[in-house]
Design a protein around this motif. Structure first.
Motif, PDB file in Angstrom:
ATOM      1  N   ASN A  27      25.851  32.344 -17.055  1.00  0.00           N
ATOM      2  CA  ASN A  27      25.355  33.202 -18.237  1.00  0.00           C
ATOM      3  C   ASN A  27      24.137  33.840 -18.018  1.00  0.00           C
ATOM      4  O   ASN A  27      23.098  33.349 -17.599  1.00  0.00           O
ATOM      5  CB  ASN A  27      24.911  31.901 -19.300  1.00  0.00           C
ATOM      6  CG  ASN A  27      26.216  31.205 -19.664  1.00  0.00           C
ATOM      7  OD1 ASN A  27      26.428  30.269 -18.937  1.00  0.00           O
ATOM      8  ND2 ASN A  27      26.784  31.464 -20.868  1.00  0.00           N
ATOM      9  N   PHE A  28      24.265  35.362 -18.101  1.00  0.00           N
ATOM     10  CA  PHE A  28      23.137  36.178 -17.740  1.00  0.00           C
ATOM     11  C   PHE A  28      21.932  36.154 -18.615  1.00  0.00           C
ATOM     12  O   PHE A  28      22.324  36.270 -19.745  1.00  0.00           O
ATOM     13  CB  PHE A  28      23.534  37.580 -17.360  1.00  0.00           C
ATOM     14  CG  PHE A  28      24.751  37.729 -16.091  1.00  0.00           C
ATOM     15  CD1 PHE A  28      24.679  36.750 -15.156  1.00  0.00           C
ATOM     16  CD2 PHE A  28      25.845  38.404 -16.246  1.00  0.00           C
ATOM     17  CE1 PHE A  28      25.600  36.884 -14.191  1.00  0.00           C
ATOM     18  CE2 PHE A  28      26.474  38.635 -15.082  1.00  0.00           C
ATOM     19  CZ  PHE A  28      26.708  37.650 -14.274  1.00  0.00           C
ATOM     20  N   LEU A  29      20.917  36.121 -18.227  1.00  0.00           N
ATOM     21  CA  LEU A  29      19.527  36.198 -18.740  1.00  0.00           C
ATOM     22  C   LEU A  29      19.028  37.530 -18.908  1.00  0.00           C
ATOM     23  O   LEU A  29      18.660  38.003 -17.966  1.00  0.00           O
ATOM     24  CB  LEU A  29      18.417  35.191 -18.438  1.00  0.00           C
ATOM     25  CG  LEU A  29      17.270  34.795 -19.286  1.00  0.00           C
ATOM     26  CD1 LEU A  29      17.964  34.186 -20.606  1.00  0.00           C
ATOM     27  CD2 LEU A  29      16.667  33.637 -18.401  1.00  0.00           C
ATOM     28  N   LEU A  30      19.316  38.177 -19.985  1.00  0.00           N
ATOM     29  CA  LEU A  30      18.782  39.613 -20.021  1.00  0.00           C
ATOM     30  C   LEU A  30      17.424  39.931 -20.781  1.00  0.00           C
ATOM     31  O   LEU A  30      16.826  40.951 -20.528  1.00  0.00           O
ATOM     32  CB  LEU A  30      19.764  40.411 -20.827  1.00  0.00           C
ATOM     33  CG  LEU A  30      21.257  40.200 -20.626  1.00  0.00           C
ATOM     34  CD1 LEU A  30      22.081  41.285 -21.196  1.00  0.00           C
ATOM     35  CD2 LEU A  30      21.432  40.556 -18.766  1.00  0.00           C
ATOM     36  N   ASP A  31      16.901  39.094 -21.297  1.00  0.00           N
ATOM     37  CA  ASP A  31      15.496  39.326 -21.929  1.00  0.00           C
ATOM     38  C   ASP A  31      14.358  39.318 -21.160  1.00  0.00           C
ATOM     39  O   ASP A  31      14.029  38.066 -20.664  1.00  0.00           O
ATOM     40  CB  ASP A  31      15.380  38.236 -23.126  1.00  0.00           C
ATOM     41  CG  ASP A  31      14.350  38.475 -24.047  1.00  0.00           C
ATOM     42  OD1 ASP A  31      13.073  39.153 -23.497  1.00  0.00           O
ATOM     43  OD2 ASP A  31      14.114  37.942 -25.348  1.00  0.00           O
ATOM     44  N   LEU A  32      13.576  40.204 -20.723  1.00  0.00           N
ATOM     45  CA  LEU A  32      12.955  40.352 -19.866  1.00  0.00           C
ATOM     46  C   LEU A  32      11.655  39.753 -20.105  1.00  0.00           C
ATOM     47  O   LEU A  32      10.641  39.313 -19.379  1.00  0.00           O
ATOM     48  CB  LEU A  32      12.346  41.972 -19.350  1.00  0.00           C
ATOM     49  CG  LEU A  32      13.542  42.563 -18.403  1.00  0.00           C
ATOM     50  CD1 LEU A  32      13.185  43.929 -18.105  1.00  0.00           C
ATOM     51  CD2 LEU A  32      13.850  41.726 -17.332  1.00  0.00           C
ATOM     52  N   ASN A  33      11.335  39.582 -21.537  1.00  0.00           N
ATOM     53  CA  ASN A  33       9.881  38.856 -21.931  1.00  0.00           C
ATOM     54  C   ASN A  33      10.095  37.295 -21.577  1.00  0.00           C
ATOM     55  O   ASN A  33       9.288  36.480 -21.352  1.00  0.00           O
ATOM     56  CB  ASN A  33      10.089  38.987 -23.663  1.00  0.00           C
ATOM     57  CG  ASN A  33       9.698  40.161 -23.872  1.00  0.00           C
ATOM     58  OD1 ASN A  33       8.557  40.740 -22.985  1.00  0.00           O
ATOM     59  ND2 ASN A  33       9.960  40.874 -25.059  1.00  0.00           N
ATOM     60  N   LEU A  34      11.589  36.732 -21.953  1.00  0.00           N
ATOM     61  CA  LEU A  34      11.838  35.422 -21.464  1.00  0.00           C
ATOM     62  C   LEU A  34      12.025  35.014 -20.066  1.00  0.00           C
ATOM     63  O   LEU A  34      11.375  34.135 -19.485  1.00  0.00           O
ATOM     64  CB  LEU A  34      13.351  35.261 -21.917  1.00  0.00           C
ATOM     65  CG  LEU A  34      13.520  33.658 -22.389  1.00  0.00           C
ATOM     66  CD1 LEU A  34      12.399  33.176 -23.336  1.00  0.00           C
ATOM     67  CD2 LEU A  34      14.967  33.769 -23.286  1.00  0.00           C
ATOM     68  N   THR A  35      12.390  36.106 -19.259  1.00  0.00           N
ATOM     69  CA  THR A  35      12.317  36.057 -17.711  1.00  0.00           C
ATOM     70  C   THR A  35      11.054  35.771 -17.126  1.00  0.00           C
ATOM     71  O   THR A  35      10.400  35.099 -16.290  1.00  0.00           O
ATOM     72  CB  THR A  35      13.201  36.912 -17.019  1.00  0.00           C
ATOM     73  OG1 THR A  35      12.695  38.096 -17.303  1.00  0.00           O
ATOM     74  CG2 THR A  35      14.617  36.768 -17.076  1.00  0.00           C
ATOM     75  N   GLY A  36      10.163  36.647 -17.779  1.00  0.00           N
ATOM     76  CA  GLY A  36       8.544  36.707 -17.584  1.00  0.00           C
ATOM     77  C   GLY A  36       7.962  35.383 -17.779  1.00  0.00           C
ATOM     78  O   GLY A  36       7.221  34.862 -17.074  1.00  0.00           O
ATOM     79  N   LYS A  37       8.439  34.734 -19.271  1.00  0.00           N
ATOM     80  CA  LYS A  37       7.948  33.521 -19.387  1.00  0.00           C
ATOM     81  C   LYS A  37       8.314  32.282 -18.333  1.00  0.00           C
ATOM     82  O   LYS A  37       7.650  31.489 -18.119  1.00  0.00           O
ATOM     83  CB  LYS A  37       8.592  33.030 -20.654  1.00  0.00           C
ATOM     84  CG  LYS A  37       7.832  31.980 -21.538  1.00  0.00           C
ATOM     85  CD  LYS A  37       8.374  31.716 -22.905  1.00  0.00           C
ATOM     86  CE  LYS A  37       7.672  30.478 -23.819  1.00  0.00           C
ATOM     87  NZ  LYS A  37       8.053  30.416 -24.988  1.00  0.00           N
ATOM     88  N   ILE A  38       9.420  32.389 -17.779  1.00  0.00           N
ATOM     89  CA  ILE A  38       9.978  31.397 -16.878  1.00  0.00           C
ATOM     90  C   ILE A  38       9.087  31.341 -15.755  1.00  0.00           C
ATOM     91  O   ILE A  38       8.610  30.668 -15.015  1.00  0.00           O
ATOM     92  CB  ILE A  38      11.461  31.628 -16.580  1.00  0.00           C
ATOM     93  CG1 ILE A  38      12.066  31.226 -17.621  1.00  0.00           C
ATOM     94  CG2 ILE A  38      11.753  30.645 -15.502  1.00  0.00           C
ATOM     95  CD1 ILE A  38      13.765  31.710 -17.611  1.00  0.00           C
ATOM     96  N   ALA A  39       8.828  32.719 -15.172  1.00  0.00           N
ATOM     97  CA  ALA A  39       7.983  33.012 -14.108  1.00  0.00           C
ATOM     98  C   ALA A  39       6.522  32.602 -14.223  1.00  0.00           C
ATOM     99  O   ALA A  39       5.908  32.160 -13.155  1.00  0.00           O
ATOM    100  CB  ALA A  39       8.106  34.545 -13.481  1.00  0.00           C
ATOM    101  N   ARG A  40       6.226  32.728 -15.325  1.00  0.00           N
ATOM    102  CA  ARG A  40       4.688  32.292 -15.744  1.00  0.00           C
ATOM    103  C   ARG A  40       4.537  30.685 -15.384  1.00  0.00           C
ATOM    104  O   ARG A  40       3.955  30.250 -15.021  1.00  0.00           O
ATOM    105  CB  ARG A  40       3.889  33.013 -16.891  1.00  0.00           C
ATOM    106  CG  ARG A  40       3.771  34.370 -16.953  1.00  0.00           C
ATOM    107  CD  ARG A  40       3.068  34.830 -18.124  1.00  0.00           C
ATOM    108  NE  ARG A  40       3.711  34.719 -19.296  1.00  0.00           N
ATOM    109  CZ  ARG A  40       4.543  35.628 -19.716  1.00  0.00           C
ATOM    110  NH1 ARG A  40       4.789  36.615 -19.024  1.00  0.00           N
ATOM    111  NH2 ARG A  40       5.266  35.465 -20.850  1.00  0.00           N
TER     112      ARG A  40
END
Length: 274
Positions: A27-40
């Motif tokens: 399931n691909f995660l496309l929302d860059l705000n959300l991927t940024g939140k995971i990285a943080r």
């Protein structure tokens, strides 16, 4: 262009013909705000090698690099995704290593010969739990990673952080609670993914305990498996194959109790006399 100067993920997926495969648990995660939140949520990455499993077209990979990861090692078994990942690698020279292969057959300790590592991944649904158990039951402790920030279906996440007496408490919660401090960082709605799964997901952050209670990891696995394999039964019945009442008497645990009432420390005591 996105914030990192690379094309939007939807364009990347279209360009490389990357429809998510159910057989690979994608399931691909496309929302860059959300991927940024995971990285943080993974904390400061600037001094770390970050291991990512199942990067797909590289949404989270890009966020990890954008948020300063010293190096990302991405393991991907779907060869269709390798060209898209190679484009990210070219954009961040020397900071992304792509391994084409199966995470279930990977020796993770060999991936980080130099310095501290963190594991950050939107794990493929079909292998997530098994990979986590492998990382939790590593032979040497403290392990090769400083923390794990992982995405699971919410129901699995609740089992990981469950405490004694709760409905979700079981083998997974005991292994996670024994060796790490685990907490749910935040939830992710289905519509954040392509294709959207039928369930809400959660990001779990786990930090290894420096000195977990001493126990043989294999024996603890056997005791928890037996106890929760028949969780509605009394322990004298569910642990019969391991010694039943005699075993429980040895450590002073009432044989009429049920598995979900035992603390992690009590399970460790049982494992130590099996």
């Amino acid at each position: 262009m996105s914030a990192d100067g690379l094309p939007p993920l939807r364009e990347v997926i279209e360009q490389h013909g990357l429809a998510a495969k159910k057989s690979l648990g994608q399931n691909f995660l496309l929302d860059l705000n959300l991927t940024g939140k995971i990285a943080r949520a993974a904390g400061d990455l600037t001094q770390h090698t970050v291991i990512e499993v199942g990067p797909g077209p590289g949404g989270l990979t890009r966020a990890l690099l954008l948020h300063g990861a010293r190096k990302v090692v991405a393991i991907e078994r779907d060869e269709r995704c390798l060209a898209a990942l190679a484009e990210i690698s070219a954009h961040y020279p020397g900071r992304l290593e792509i391994i084409s292969g199966d995470a279930m057959k990977t020796d993770f300790t060999a991936l980080v010969p130099d310095g501290p590592a963190k594991i950050v991944a939107n794990l493929p649904y079909n292998i997530g739990t098994e990979l986590l158990i492998r990382w939790l039951t590593a032979a040497g402790w403290p392990p090769f990673y400083e923390s794990m920030t992982l995405m699971f279906q919410r129901e699995v996440a609740q089992r990981i952080v469950a405490t004694v007496g709760s409905d979700a408490y079981g083998r997974l919660g005991i292994l996670a609670g024994w060796r790490t401090e685990a907490k749910i960082a935040f939830d992710v709605p289905p519509q954040a993914f392509t294709p959207p799964p039928k369930v809400t997901s959660s990001v779990v952050h786990l930090v290894p305990r420096a000195e977990p209670l001493p126990a043989d990891v294999r024996k603890l696995g056997r005791v928890t498996e037996a106890a929760f394999g028949q969780r509605r039964k009394m322990l004298r019945q569910s642990l019969k194959s391991l010694g039943g009442e005699r075993l429980l008497e040895t450590v002073g645990i009432d044989a009429t109790r049920r598995a979900e009432t035992l603390s992690i420390a009590e399970f460790v005591r049982l494992a130590n006399v099996v």
